[in-house]
Design an enzyme around this catalytic site. Structure first.
Site, PDB file in Angstrom:
ATOM      1  N   GLU A  70      39.634  23.076  57.604  1.00  0.00           N
ATOM      2  CA  GLU A  70      39.698  23.970  58.048  1.00  0.00           C
ATOM      3  C   GLU A  70      40.623  24.764  58.615  1.00  0.00           C
ATOM      4  O   GLU A  70      40.690  26.291  58.044  1.00  0.00           O
ATOM      5  CB  GLU A  70      38.636  23.821  59.709  1.00  0.00           C
ATOM      6  CG  GLU A  70      37.500  23.616  59.469  1.00  0.00           C
ATOM      7  CD  GLU A  70      36.510  22.903  60.433  1.00  0.00           C
ATOM      8  OE1 GLU A  70      35.345  23.220  60.220  1.00  0.00           O
ATOM      9  OE2 GLU A  70      37.488  23.169  61.550  1.00  0.00           O
ATOM     10  N   LYS A  86      38.767  23.015  67.151  1.00  0.00           N
ATOM     11  CA  LYS A  86      37.698  23.343  66.630  1.00  0.00           C
ATOM     12  C   LYS A  86      38.245  21.726  66.057  1.00  0.00           C
ATOM     13  O   LYS A  86      38.922  20.918  66.486  1.00  0.00           O
ATOM     14  CB  LYS A  86      38.044  23.742  65.145  1.00  0.00           C
ATOM     15  CG  LYS A  86      37.178  25.381  65.118  1.00  0.00           C
ATOM     16  CD  LYS A  86      37.912  26.331  64.097  1.00  0.00           C
ATOM     17  CE  LYS A  86      37.681  25.604  62.906  1.00  0.00           C
ATOM     18  NZ  LYS A  86      36.427  25.686  62.653  1.00  0.00           N
ATOM     19  N   GLY A  87      37.256  21.067  65.759  1.00  0.00           N
ATOM     20  CA  GLY A  87      37.393  19.362  64.669  1.00  0.00           C
ATOM     21  C   GLY A  87      35.924  18.575  65.680  1.00  0.00           C
ATOM     22  O   GLY A  87      36.722  17.176  65.294  1.00  0.00           O
ATOM     23  N   SER A 107      33.008  24.191  58.133  1.00  0.00           N
ATOM     24  CA  SER A 107      31.575  22.889  58.677  1.00  0.00           C
ATOM     25  C   SER A 107      31.055  22.969  59.660  1.00  0.00           C
ATOM     26  O   SER A 107      32.067  23.702  60.714  1.00  0.00           O
ATOM     27  CB  SER A 107      32.597  21.689  58.539  1.00  0.00           C
ATOM     28  OG  SER A 107      33.471  21.450  58.967  1.00  0.00           O
ATOM     29  N   GLY A 108      30.622  22.272  59.403  1.00  0.00           N
ATOM     30  CA  GLY A 108      29.715  22.012  60.952  1.00  0.00           C
ATOM     31  C   GLY A 108      28.434  22.237  61.202  1.00  0.00           C
ATOM     32  O   GLY A 108      27.511  22.673  59.972  1.00  0.00           O
ATOM     33  N   SER A 109      27.265  22.581  62.035  1.00  0.00           N
ATOM     34  CA  SER A 109      25.797  22.476  61.746  1.00  0.00           C
ATOM     35  C   SER A 109      26.068  24.812  61.907  1.00  0.00           C
ATOM     36  O   SER A 109      25.090  24.589  61.474  1.00  0.00           O
ATOM     37  CB  SER A 109      25.376  22.436  63.709  1.00  0.00           C
ATOM     38  OG  SER A 109      26.029  22.974  64.055  1.00  0.00           O
ATOM     39  N   ASP A 142      33.410  30.052  59.608  1.00  0.00           N
ATOM     40  CA  ASP A 142      33.498  29.459  59.941  1.00  0.00           C
ATOM     41  C   ASP A 142      33.232  28.839  61.463  1.00  0.00           C
ATOM     42  O   ASP A 142      33.525  30.045  62.228  1.00  0.00           O
ATOM     43  CB  ASP A 142      34.923  28.125  60.198  1.00  0.00           C
ATOM     44  CG  ASP A 142      34.497  26.540  60.767  1.00  0.00           C
ATOM     45  OD1 ASP A 142      33.899  26.231  60.123  1.00  0.00           O
ATOM     46  OD2 ASP A 142      36.145  25.994  60.149  1.00  0.00           O
ATOM     47  N   GLY A 143      32.822  27.622  62.378  1.00  0.00           N
ATOM     48  CA  GLY A 143      31.697  27.568  63.901  1.00  0.00           C
ATOM     49  C   GLY A 143      33.350  27.893  64.879  1.00  0.00           C
ATOM     50  O   GLY A 143      34.471  27.391  63.835  1.00  0.00           O
ATOM     51  N   GLY A 170      33.579  18.102  64.000  1.00  0.00           N
ATOM     52  CA  GLY A 170      32.788  17.352  63.001  1.00  0.00           C
ATOM     53  C   GLY A 170      34.235  16.706  61.939  1.00  0.00           C
ATOM     54  O   GLY A 170      33.787  16.032  60.912  1.00  0.00           O
TER      55      GLY A 170
END
Length: 219
Positions: A103, A94-95, A28-30, A81-82, A97
């Site tokens: 994730e 990460k996190g 998830s994320g941009s 993933d980003g 978002g």
């Protein structure tokens, strides 16, 4: 080249790992949103995708890609993933978002965890530029915050944010994470913590960095 353009460079480069009949794991994320947009061109070649957030599920469906549950698969060939930060050992924070727990679940199914980032996310030491998100059971928020202070952090409740799992997020500032594996384990053993945003036990296998000179792939 701006940050969004570098994210798009990394996202496009990840498509080379997508093969026919795959079920693709997506985070998830941009940056992942850029990847999902590109993945739409493969909708008739892949079986579908497993998403780590409800927002990503919605974007996949808009692209005409079938969405599977993590319970529907025993493994995934790739997970894309980003990251908010990534170090030279391919360990991440990460996190940002608030999707960190899902994730971790989906990425753990993957044979190849592909992290796509722009060059601003690369750091030598985790915690250098980004606070560490910790997902917490709501009734344990204050208790966990006190424990995080005792460990040297400065937790801040991300007010108004509820995760897809119904929990809250504490963003922990002032953690300079010299041993990510041990820190990940220690925080996950705190009563009330669902998980934390250190991805060290399950680090990335492949990193794709979007730069003004194109995509740099680190394997």
């Amino acid at each position: 080249m701006n940050q969004l353009e570098m994210k798009k460079v990394a996202a496009k480069a990840a498509l080379q790992f997508v093969k026919p009949d795959m079920i693709v794991g997506v985070g998830s994320g941009s940056t992942v949103n850029c990847f999902i947009e590109e993945l739409g061109a493969f909708r008739d070649q892949i079986k579908g995708a497993v998403a780590a957030s409800k927002a990503s599920e919605e974007l996949l469906r808009k692209q005409g890609i079938e969405v599977f549950s993590a319970n529907d698969v025993s493994s995934l060939d790739i997970y894309v993933d980003g990251a908010d930060e990534i170090n030279p050992q391919k360990m991440m924070i990460k996190g940002g978002g608030a999707a960190l727990t899902r994730e971790k679940i989906v990425s753990s199914l993957a044979k190849n965890f592909i992290c796509i980032v722009d060059s601003s996310k690369q750091v030598d030491i985790l915690g250098s530029t980004f606070p560490l998100p910790v997902e917490v059971i709501p009734m344990a928020r204050s208790q966990v915050a006190r424990k995080l202070v005792a460990l040297g952090g400065s937790p801040e409740w991300r007010e108004g944010v509820i995760t897809d799992n119904g929990n809250v997020i504490l963003d922990v500032h002032n953690f300079i994470i010299m041993n990510p594996i041990e820190m990940e384990k220690e925080l996950n053993n705190v009563a009330g913590v669902v998980t934390n945003g250190i991805f060290a036990l399950n680090a990335a296998h492949t990193v794709i960095v979007g730069t003004p000179d194109g995509a740099k792939i680190i394997e």
